[in-house]
Design an enzyme around this catalytic site. Structure first.
Site, PDB file in Angstrom:
ATOM      1  N   ASP A   6      -2.667  -1.804  10.886  1.00  0.00           N
ATOM      2  CA  ASP A   6      -2.957  -1.707   9.308  1.00  0.00           C
ATOM      3  C   ASP A   6      -3.416  -3.021   8.613  1.00  0.00           C
ATOM      4  O   ASP A   6      -3.944  -3.088   7.743  1.00  0.00           O
ATOM      5  CB  ASP A   6      -1.582  -1.542   8.573  1.00  0.00           C
ATOM      6  CG  ASP A   6      -0.914  -0.220   8.800  1.00  0.00           C
ATOM      7  OD1 ASP A   6      -1.640   0.618   9.249  1.00  0.00           O
ATOM      8  OD2 ASP A   6       0.139  -0.061   8.211  1.00  0.00           O
ATOM      9  N   LYS A  49       1.090  -1.222   0.109  1.00  0.00           N
ATOM     10  CA  LYS A  49       0.063  -0.058   0.058  1.00  0.00           C
ATOM     11  C   LYS A  49       0.785   1.219   0.047  1.00  0.00           C
ATOM     12  O   LYS A  49       2.003   1.262   0.518  1.00  0.00           O
ATOM     13  CB  LYS A  49      -0.892  -0.128   1.482  1.00  0.00           C
ATOM     14  CG  LYS A  49      -0.222  -0.137   2.536  1.00  0.00           C
ATOM     15  CD  LYS A  49      -0.072   1.251   3.344  1.00  0.00           C
ATOM     16  CE  LYS A  49       0.616   1.220   4.783  1.00  0.00           C
ATOM     17  NZ  LYS A  49       1.322   2.176   5.150  1.00  0.00           N
TER      18      LYS A  49
HETATM   19  O1  C5P Z   1      -0.036  -1.790  15.305  1.00  0.00           O
HETATM   20  P1  C5P Z   1       1.491  -2.058  14.960  1.00  0.00           P
HETATM   21  O2  C5P Z   1       1.889  -3.308  15.464  1.00  0.00           O
HETATM   22  O3  C5P Z   1       1.619  -1.838  13.522  1.00  0.00           O
HETATM   23  O4  C5P Z   1       2.205  -0.695  15.413  1.00  0.00           O
HETATM   24  C1  C5P Z   1       3.450  -0.791  15.362  1.00  0.00           C
HETATM   25  C2  C5P Z   1       3.867   0.427  16.427  1.00  0.00           C
HETATM   26  O5  C5P Z   1       3.594   1.611  15.666  1.00  0.00           O
HETATM   27  C3  C5P Z   1       3.025   0.455  17.654  1.00  0.00           C
HETATM   28  O6  C5P Z   1       3.872  -0.289  18.568  1.00  0.00           O
HETATM   29  C4  C5P Z   1       3.143   1.984  17.902  1.00  0.00           C
HETATM   30  O7  C5P Z   1       4.332   2.367  18.821  1.00  0.00           O
HETATM   31  C5  C5P Z   1       3.032   2.696  16.531  1.00  0.00           C
HETATM   32  N1  C5P Z   1       1.583   3.183  16.218  1.00  0.00           N
HETATM   33  C6  C5P Z   1       1.152   4.161  16.572  1.00  0.00           C
HETATM   34  N2  C5P Z   1      -0.094   4.350  16.381  1.00  0.00           N
HETATM   35  C7  C5P Z   1      -0.753   3.981  15.259  1.00  0.00           C
HETATM   36  C8  C5P Z   1      -0.053   2.706  14.710  1.00  0.00           C
HETATM   37  C9  C5P Z   1       1.080   2.223  15.217  1.00  0.00           C
HETATM   38  O8  C5P Z   1       1.704   4.753  17.560  1.00  0.00           O
HETATM   39  N3  C5P Z   1      -1.913   4.345  15.084  1.00  0.00           N
END
Ligand code: C5P
Length: 325
Positions: free
Chosen positions: A164, A17
């Site tokens: 995501d 994406k």
């Molecule tokens: O949800 P995911 O594991 O992809 O997120 C990885 C990191 O990115 C999270 O631990 C967080 O630190 C950051 N993140 C965030 N806010 C979001 C998505 C991700 O702070 N909306």
């Protein structure tokens, strides 16, 4: 994503994406950030196959796709496409395990799977490769184990795996809010063409979010959504935005360098995708994108390639989506 089925083995392609718009609305108590982001699936694909077994174990074999691979999508052959995690840390493995634990074990069935993953989407690139693989894995588990889980259940499991991941259950451009998991499909009237550069280093999503300043007056995604639905490429281009870019620039000089190089190129518009490190230019057509990929490859900034937005026919989708007919 799209799918073809054999007798027991199911094959599915998981797209990358680009974020055409990304605003950070605030920091939450759980450490995540509240987002307003427009994401578009593009024609750079990982390939997964899965077949059921009856031994209750998940076996994952993951590797980078080789140049002999037959998928019709760009292949990054240079250094810097990233590390593959150990099998049990891979989101594909975790997705199969999650479905097995929540929906097979409680039913007393001992189902397993042999899963293969050929990666093309670079990691730590802001292109959602791991999340796309995870969403595809959820749908594959649902399909090969004949669980008939409804979309809403898959969406819940997806949100558990990553912010995501729910977006990749859809096969269209979407507006994503909350921490990314509240997904609304958005219509897009035309194919879009891009040139993308993957610089040698990747960026950590968590670090980029940590260094991001929360705006007092956030930008709104309404205008770019209108432009994507009814406008011209130039109108889309004028509204590209990524709040995370300045935080990424402060950690990685290559992003600033890419921004300077793209500024001198004849592109409609340009920016970083997601939390980086990939940087893209919006182009006028496929030939324009291919020409710029050649130009950029000669500058030694990383791996440059041309792609277009992905369109997946309903008959090739791995699960029925809300509102699909
Ligand atoms: O949800 P995911 O594991 O992809 O997120 C990885 C990191 O990115 C999270 O631990 C967080 O630190 C950051 N993140 C965030 N806010 C979001 C998505 C991700 O702070 N909306």
């Amino acid at each position: 994503m799209y799918v073809t089925s054999g007798r027991t083995r199911v094959k599915a392609w998981a797209p990358a994406k680009l974020n055409l718009f990304l605003e950070v609305l605030g920091r939450r108590d759980d450490g995540f950030h509240e987002l307003d982001t427009l994401m578009l699936p593009i024609g750079l694909w990982d390939l997964l196959t899965a077949e059921p077994t009856d031994d209750g174990s998940i076996q994952l074999h993951a590797e980078w796709a080789m140049p002999s691979g037959r998928i019709d999508s760009p292949l990054l052959t240079d250094r810097g496409i990233g590390q593959l995690p150990d099998a049990e840390q891979n989101l594909v493995y975790r997705a199969f395990e999650l479905v097995r634990k929540t929906h097979c074990e409680p039913r007393g069935v001992s189902l397993g799977a042999v899963v293969r993953l050929w990666k093309r989407i670079p990691s730590e690139a802001g292109m959602g490769g791991g999340s796309s693989d995870a969403a595809t894995a959820l749908m594959l588990a649902n399909r090969i184990w004949n669980l008939h889980l409804p979309f809403a259940e898959l969406a819940q499991l997806a949100a558990h795996l990553g912010s995501d991941v729910p977006f990749f259950l859809y096969s269209s451009s979407c507006l994503c809010r909350g921490r990314g998991e509240i997904v609304t499909p958005v219509s897009s009237c035309q194919s879009l063409f891009f040139v993308i550069v993957k610089p040698p280093l990747g960026l950590s999503t968590a670090k980029v979010f940590q260094h991001t300043e929360i705006p007092r007056t956030p930008n709104d995604s309404g205008a770019i959504i209108n432009a994507l639905s009814n406008g011209t490429v130039d109108q889309v281009g004028k509204r590209l935005f990524n709040r995370l870019q300045s935080a990424a620039v402060s950690q990685y000089e290559s992003i600033a360098q890419l921004a300077r190089v793209f500024k001198r190129l004849d592109v409609v518009s340009h920016q970083m995708t997601g939390s980086g490190s990939c940087y893209f230019g919006l182009c006028r057509n496929a030939k324009h994108a291919r020409h710029l990929a050649q130009t950029l490859n000669s500058k030694n900034l990383g791996n440059a390639f041309a792609v277009q937005s992905a369109r997946v026919p309903i008959s090739r989708r791995l699960c029925e989506q809300p509102g699909q007919n």
